[in-house]
Enzyme design. Sequence first.
Site, short mmCIF file in Angstrom:
data_model
loop_
_atom_site.label_atom_id
_atom_site.label_comp_id
_atom_site.label_asym_id
_atom_site.label_seq_id
_atom_site.Cartn_x
_atom_site.Cartn_y
_atom_site.Cartn_z
N ASP A 58 -24.83 18.59 -5.08
CA ASP A 58 -25.91 18.30 -4.12
C ASP A 58 -26.73 19.56 -3.84
O ASP A 58 -26.16 20.60 -3.52
CB ASP A 58 -25.24 17.80 -2.83
N HIS A 82 -29.49 19.68 -1.62
CA HIS A 82 -30.27 19.60 -0.38
C HIS A 82 -29.93 20.78 0.53
O HIS A 82 -28.86 20.80 1.14
CB HIS A 82 -30.03 18.27 0.33
C1 B12 Z 1 -36.19 17.23 0.63
C2 B12 Z 1 -35.39 16.20 -0.09
C3 B12 Z 1 -35.04 16.46 -1.40
C4 B12 Z 1 -35.39 17.74 -2.09
C5 B12 Z 1 -34.39 18.81 -1.65
C6 B12 Z 1 -34.98 20.20 -1.62
C7 B12 Z 1 -34.01 21.21 -1.12
N1 B12 Z 1 -33.81 22.25 -1.90
O1 B12 Z 1 -33.43 21.08 -0.07
C8 B12 Z 1 -35.24 17.38 -3.60
C9 B12 Z 1 -36.59 16.93 -4.13
C10 B12 Z 1 -34.66 18.42 -4.52
C11 B12 Z 1 -34.34 16.14 -3.49
C12 B12 Z 1 -33.65 15.65 -4.56
C13 B12 Z 1 -32.90 14.48 -4.50
N2 B12 Z 1 -32.81 13.65 -3.46
CO1 B12 Z 1 -33.49 14.03 -1.74
N3 B12 Z 1 -34.27 14.11 -0.06
C14 B12 Z 1 -34.99 15.01 0.54
C15 B12 Z 1 -35.40 14.49 1.95
C16 B12 Z 1 -36.84 14.01 1.84
C17 B12 Z 1 -35.30 15.46 3.07
C18 B12 Z 1 -33.93 16.16 3.21
C19 B12 Z 1 -34.01 17.19 4.28
O2 B12 Z 1 -34.19 18.37 3.99
N4 B12 Z 1 -33.88 16.79 5.55
C20 B12 Z 1 -34.01 17.66 6.70
C21 B12 Z 1 -32.64 18.21 7.13
C22 B12 Z 1 -32.80 19.13 8.32
O3 B12 Z 1 -31.81 17.12 7.50
P1 B12 Z 1 -30.39 16.84 6.85
O4 B12 Z 1 -30.32 17.38 5.49
O5 B12 Z 1 -30.09 15.41 7.02
O6 B12 Z 1 -29.38 17.67 7.77
C23 B12 Z 1 -29.30 17.50 9.16
C24 B12 Z 1 -28.27 16.50 9.61
O7 B12 Z 1 -27.99 15.46 8.68
C25 B12 Z 1 -27.08 17.25 9.96
N5 B12 Z 1 -26.03 17.47 8.97
C26 B12 Z 1 -26.07 17.60 7.65
N6 B12 Z 1 -24.88 17.87 7.15
C27 B12 Z 1 -24.02 17.89 8.15
C28 B12 Z 1 -22.64 18.16 8.20
C29 B12 Z 1 -21.98 18.16 9.40
C30 B12 Z 1 -20.52 18.40 9.46
C31 B12 Z 1 -22.72 17.90 10.60
C32 B12 Z 1 -22.03 17.91 11.90
C33 B12 Z 1 -24.08 17.66 10.55
C34 B12 Z 1 -24.73 17.65 9.34
O8 B12 Z 1 -27.55 18.53 10.31
C35 B12 Z 1 -28.81 18.81 9.72
C36 B12 Z 1 -29.68 19.42 10.76
O9 B12 Z 1 -29.98 18.54 11.79
C37 B12 Z 1 -34.42 13.30 2.16
C38 B12 Z 1 -34.93 12.16 3.00
C39 B12 Z 1 -34.84 12.46 4.47
N7 B12 Z 1 -35.93 12.25 5.14
O10 B12 Z 1 -33.79 12.88 4.96
C40 B12 Z 1 -34.10 12.88 0.73
C41 B12 Z 1 -32.78 12.26 0.42
C42 B12 Z 1 -31.66 13.03 1.12
N8 B12 Z 1 -32.68 12.46 -1.03
C43 B12 Z 1 -32.15 11.44 -1.65
C44 B12 Z 1 -31.96 11.39 -3.05
C45 B12 Z 1 -31.43 10.07 -3.59
C46 B12 Z 1 -32.23 12.48 -3.87
C47 B12 Z 1 -32.05 12.52 -5.38
C48 B12 Z 1 -30.79 11.89 -5.93
C49 B12 Z 1 -33.31 11.84 -5.94
C50 B12 Z 1 -33.41 11.79 -7.43
N9 B12 Z 1 -32.87 10.75 -8.03
O11 B12 Z 1 -34.04 12.65 -7.99
C51 B12 Z 1 -32.11 14.02 -5.65
C52 B12 Z 1 -30.72 14.65 -5.65
C53 B12 Z 1 -30.73 16.08 -6.09
C54 B12 Z 1 -29.41 16.73 -5.87
N10 B12 Z 1 -28.74 17.14 -6.92
O12 B12 Z 1 -28.99 16.93 -4.77
C55 B12 Z 1 -31.77 10.34 -0.70
C56 B12 Z 1 -30.29 10.22 -0.47
C57 B12 Z 1 -29.91 8.77 -0.41
C58 B12 Z 1 -28.58 8.47 0.13
N11 B12 Z 1 -27.73 9.41 0.52
O13 B12 Z 1 -28.31 7.32 0.24
C59 B12 Z 1 -32.64 10.70 0.58
C60 B12 Z 1 -32.01 10.30 1.89
C61 B12 Z 1 -34.00 10.00 0.40
C62 B12 Z 1 -33.87 8.50 0.45
N12 B12 Z 1 -34.09 7.92 1.58
O14 B12 Z 1 -33.58 7.88 -0.54
N13 B12 Z 1 -34.36 15.62 -2.25
#
Ligand code: B12
Lengths: 450, 137
Positions: free
Chosen positions: B14, B16
């Site tokens: 992953d 992200h």
């Molecule tokens: C940016 C993004 C990307 C970028 C990442 C860039 C980078 N270097 O970070 C790129 C374009 C590379 C990407 C690729 C992919 N992505 Co993407 N991506 C996103 C996106 C739009 C935003 C993620 C993000 O940064 N969020 C902002 C941060 C702050 O939030 P967060 O990560 O959720 O973390 C917060 C909380 O969740 C929490 N948290 C996280 N972890 C933990 C752990 C604990 C213990 C705790 C307490 C809290 C906690 O704390 C954080 C801060 O508040 C999301 C959609 C979305 N809106 O979330 C999809 C998303 C995560 N991606 C998705 C997918 C499918 C992919 C790909 C597989 C797509 C593909 N087929 O190409 C690839 C996978 C690549 C890989 N090997 O990982 C899906 C995942 C689907 C699922 N899980 O069911 C999402 C949800 C989009 C969707 N709705 O389909 N992605």
Amino acid sequence: MTLGLFLDIGSTYTKGRVVELERGELVASAKAYTTVETDVTLGINDCLLELSRQGIKEKYDIKLASSSAAGGLRMVAVGLVRDLTTEAAKKAALTAGARVEKTYSYELTPEDLDEILALNPDIILLAGGTDGGNKKYLLENAKKLSRLKIKGTILVAGNRSAATEVAGILEGKVDFRIAPNVLPDLNTLNIEPVQNLIRQIFLEKIVEAKGLKKAEKIVDKVMMPTPLAVLKGAELLAQKIGELILIDVGGATTDVHSVAKGLPTSSGVSLKGLPEPYAKRTVEGDLGLRRTVKNVVEYGQEEFYNSGITSEQLNGYLEKIYRNPTYLPQTPREKEIEKALTRICVKTAMNRHAGRLEEIWTPAGKSFVQYGKDLTGVEALVGTGGPLVYAEEPEKVLAAGFFEENSPHILKPKKPELYLDTEYVLFAAGLLAENNREAGLKLLNSVKKL
Amino acid sequence: MKEVNLVLGVIGADVHAIGNKILEYALTNAGFKVHNLGVMVSQEEFVKAALETDAKAVLVSSLYGHGEIDCRGLKEKFIEAGLDDVLLYVGGNLVVGKQDFTEVERKFKAMGFDRVFPPGTMPEEAIQALKEDLGLM
Ligand code: B12
């Protein structure tokens, strides 16, 4: 004319280099058998006699020596997790010019302790835990080591929070020093203070213990272990010609030094593992042309095949060098065999020194993780030591260390310029640079570009 | 607050990175000593890092939907390494699509995680949970 004398007191030979200090020019070279077992000054005087025969009559303004005699600086490294604190400790010891006999991880077992006693290292580097991290293993291992009759010094470079307690355990039982943690946190390798303390222990204790103190009747000082002088020479050379890799194939081991950052050269690659020292040294204890030649033969079957060397020819040559380890190749065929053996050492040692890329398949396609240094862009590959310097076609031997299209994940240099330390001046430049950097740099003009 | 070590990372293949960086920042500001392993972290790396740093809790993230496969067996590895007492948290987008979270939580708890966080969890909730579980209140 101001002259400097530089001596490398090696395990077999004591080598002398005389340098005119203003021009940084090599004016004479000599070598004699090392006599550290009896009286090290005998060999040194033989060397001086030979130099005076060559007409060097002037008195020397500085006389400095390095040494790898009497086994060199022998160390073992003890850490907690093998690829974290143990690896950090090993890196620190190697870049201080030590021979790392063995490394240990987790809790030392009774067998480990017996082995350490038998190895009788000059220094035991004891690490474990990041600062504020795990103390249990460091304390436990300190206790176990404190109960042994250890002659060497224990250099503690583990979790800062346990340092006082460790000192309490070792106090009055063994000779020990405390250094700052070699791995204060997982992303920071802090090897310099450890290196400095290793050198200090070498100067204060090991020079004496190895019978080298007598050398100081003639030279001003035995400054450091020879591998450290060579590493310092390589660092200096890098200031002149840019990032480089230095390779030294010997009778028992092959040393590789890289003076290079080694960061990823292609985009989308994430770095993993411990940070790498800018000047990094690795020693392959199983790759040498005499004492360890058996392994070399095993690793490189295809090399003999490609050079048209039959197994009878190879075995005949091996017989000869087993019987007489100082034997040097005479016939064209023997030279061909020696060349193949040297190539295998160069190739295998470079494969282990260079970093590697690992391919990881992710849902979004291929992604890469890099471990170690990316050396593909390094533009200089330098050979030193007899087998490389006296090879018939040194450029072909060094080429065995190049990047290979069929193993693109091993990050070896792609098209470096080749250099040879034909006059064996790197150690001398390293010693000289300690108090005259300019002269040291000039002396490196004798490193020849091929 | 006395120094408390935490290990943080995004598991599996992953990449992200953004949530991971935000968590590092927030947890550091809350006074924890954070050892962030970044993205693409293997199970072994989590175990080794927790051992060296004497971590009190390990926070695992999984965003790309493969959390279940990637996290399976992690707790067992901690037990093998003598780290039974280390708290294990997991969060992110743990499974593909919008599945019922109580079911997801049950699954991950059965795998040995002490707490499971739903998508969109704010760092403050994680900090609050850590303080409760580690008796830092
Ligand atoms: C940016 C993004 C990307 C970028 C990442 C860039 C980078 N270097 O970070 C790129 C374009 C590379 C990407 C690729 C992919 N992505 Co993407 N991506 C996103 C996106 C739009 C935003 C993620 C993000 O940064 N969020 C902002 C941060 C702050 O939030 P967060 O990560 O959720 O973390 C917060 C909380 O969740 C929490 N948290 C996280 N972890 C933990 C752990 C604990 C213990 C705790 C307490 C809290 C906690 O704390 C954080 C801060 O508040 C999301 C959609 C979305 N809106 O979330 C999809 C998303 C995560 N991606 C998705 C997918 C499918 C992919 C790909 C597989 C797509 C593909 N087929 O190409 C690839 C996978 C690549 C890989 N090997 O990982 C899906 C995942 C689907 C699922 N899980 O069911 C999402 C949800 C989009 C969707 N709705 O389909 N992605």
